[in-house]
Design an enzyme around this catalytic site. Structure first.
Site, short mmCIF file in Angstrom:
data_model
loop_
_atom_site.label_atom_id
_atom_site.label_comp_id
_atom_site.label_asym_id
_atom_site.label_seq_id
_atom_site.Cartn_x
_atom_site.Cartn_y
_atom_site.Cartn_z
N GLU A 293 -3.04 -0.13 4.56
CA GLU A 293 -1.83 -0.86 4.93
C GLU A 293 -0.84 0.07 5.63
O GLU A 293 -0.73 1.24 5.25
CB GLU A 293 -1.18 -1.48 3.69
CG GLU A 293 -2.09 -2.50 3.01
CD GLU A 293 -1.44 -3.15 1.80
OE1 GLU A 293 -0.27 -2.80 1.48
OE2 GLU A 293 -2.08 -4.02 1.17
N HIS A 316 1.37 -8.14 2.31
CA HIS A 316 1.54 -7.67 0.93
C HIS A 316 2.90 -8.12 0.37
O HIS A 316 3.69 -7.31 -0.10
CB HIS A 316 1.42 -6.14 0.85
CG HIS A 316 1.04 -5.66 -0.53
ND1 HIS A 316 0.37 -4.48 -0.74
CD2 HIS A 316 1.26 -6.20 -1.77
CE1 HIS A 316 0.19 -4.31 -2.05
NE2 HIS A 316 0.72 -5.34 -2.68
#
Length: 438
Positions: A293, A316
């Site tokens: 990420e 997220h």
């Protein structure tokens, strides 16, 4: 050493210490709470900042994660650090944290911290396993409805100026089966919400747990995958869960079913999921977590799932609500404050869990000794020999792996006795950290 403390002669017996029912208790503090420095990163809730400042600590608050070099420099001088998921507290980083007592992970996951190394340094790690459960469960419910109606694709088409009114492949969720993998805090709440919408719920967990509502447990992961119309994953990141949903597992899922992952990015083989979506075997997916990420907001996100049909991609944000962040802030900041001020390690992730009842406000001669030491035979004997000449009102000890934790409330008469106890316990070869709280 400890700072000078004025001891008022108002002794209390061991029996009185046990039996007293004083509703007013003393607020313990480290030798000088104004010297305690806290580093908070990644835009942690202002509520947490307020709690820590109210405790008398010096708080440095950053909106983003720090690069490794800056983090190493900052962490050298702080007693506690608060992070979310982007900051990586590796052995290399923690080796520079000579004053660090505790780490607060303002999230559920703790895989961004080297937990074993932290424990070996006497650093207690807390997280927030409960506070964002509702937010994640609500997001999953929303995604179930969005996927079943293909709303992600319809919205994108409308933004592109395309009118595409269709009903083929669009369904109500009433009467459909939701399969939950991981029946913990989030999984149980999700099941309750799904049942309220008329869904059937089946779940699988490696632990024997009680079913909530009308849900029922499955004997295996494959049973859930083969029966559910929607599969939602809620498991931690462990070696056992890495790629637990791959090509084989996706092929077991019903044709036309949906997959939702709001747990950890390593749980699903992203390439295999992209292939299953493109082939039409999986009718849709919602993914909130990824194997890698970005460290900051902005362009540059890449994934094989981009542009897959009926696929919802979110950055997220499962626990990213004002309510969840506020509750997480309260939960973790309170745990940090209790550990620094009173030594309480209840709900620690990597540490023995100990606590002692509060000291009555009428007792002005009792101090609390807390000690972290290597878990080897003979240490408690050494500590009790040191304390043998004093009135020990109460004590507790516990161990976890190679680390043990000891707490004791001891009556003292003057500053010299404090110094003697502190020095003798600190000088033990097995001692890691010793603190005096009063």
């Amino acid at each position: 050493m400890v700072d000078t403390l004025k001891i008022e002669s108002n002794p209390i017996s061991r029996r009185d210490s046990f039996n007293i029912r004083d509703t007013h208790t003393r607020n313990l503090k480290p030798f000088n709470s104004g010297d305690i420095k806290i580093l908070l990163l990644e835009n942690i809730s202002q509520k947490a900042v307020d709690i820590l400042k109210k405790a008398g600590y010096q708080v440095e608050h950053h909106a983003k994660a720090l690069d490794k070099e800056t983090l190493i420099e900052k962490i050298k001088d702080v007693h506690a650090v608060g992070i979310r998921s982007k900051t990586k507290l590796t052995e290399e980083v923690l080796s520079h944290a000579s004053k660090l007592l505790t780490i607060g992970c303002f999230c559920i996951g703790t895989n961004q911290v080297n937990l074993n190394y932290a424990a070996s340094r006497g650093i207690c790690v807390f997280n927030s396993p409960f506070s964002n459960s509702r937010s994640v469960a609500e997001l999953v419910i929303a995604e179930i409805i969005l996927l079943s109606r293909q709303l992600g694709d319809r919205s994108r088409e409308m933004h592109d100026g395309v009118w595409n009114k269709v009903s083929k492949g669009c369904y109500e969720i009433r009467g459909k089966t939701l399969g939950i993998v991981g029946y913990g805090h989030i999984g149980t709440q999700l099941g309750v919400l799904a049942e309220s919408l008329g869904m059937h719920v089946i779940w699988y967990d490696i632990l024997p747990l009680m079913s909530i509502g009308m849900s029922r447990s499955a004997e295996s992961l494959n049973e859930v995958l083969g029966e559910a119309d929607f599969v939602s994953l809620h498991v931690p990141e462990t070696p056992e869960t890495k790629n637990m949903i791959g090509e084989t597992e996706l092929s077991i899922m019903k044709k036309g079913s949906y997959l939702i992952n709001a747990s950890r990015g390593t749980v699903v083989d992203i390439d295999a999921l992209a292939a299953a979506l493109s082939s039409g075997h999986i009718a849709g997916a919602a993914v909130d977590v990824y194997p890698k990420e970005p460290l900051a907001n902005g362009p540059g996100f890449e994934s094989p799932l981009r542009n897959c049909p009926n696929t919802l991609l979110t950055p997220h944000i499962g626990g990213s609500t004002e309510e969840a962040q506020r509750m997480i802030g309260v939960e973790v900041a309170t745990a940090i404050t209790k550990f620094i001020d009173s030594g309480a390690s209840v709900n620690a992730v990597n540490f023995p869990q100990c606590d002692l009842r509060d000291i009555p406000s009428t007792d002005l001669t009792t101090l609390r000794i807390v000690n972290v030491h290597h878990n080897v035979p003979g240490v408690l004997k050494q500590i009790n020999n040191i304390l043998a000449d004093y009135n020990v009102n109460k004590q507790i000890s516990d161990s976890k792996g190679d680390v043990a934790y000891f707490m004791a409330d001891v009556t003292v008469n003057d500053q010299n006795e404090i110094n003697t106890i502190y020095e003798q316990i600190t000088e033990m070869n097995e001692s890691i950290i010793t603190r005096v709280l009063f």
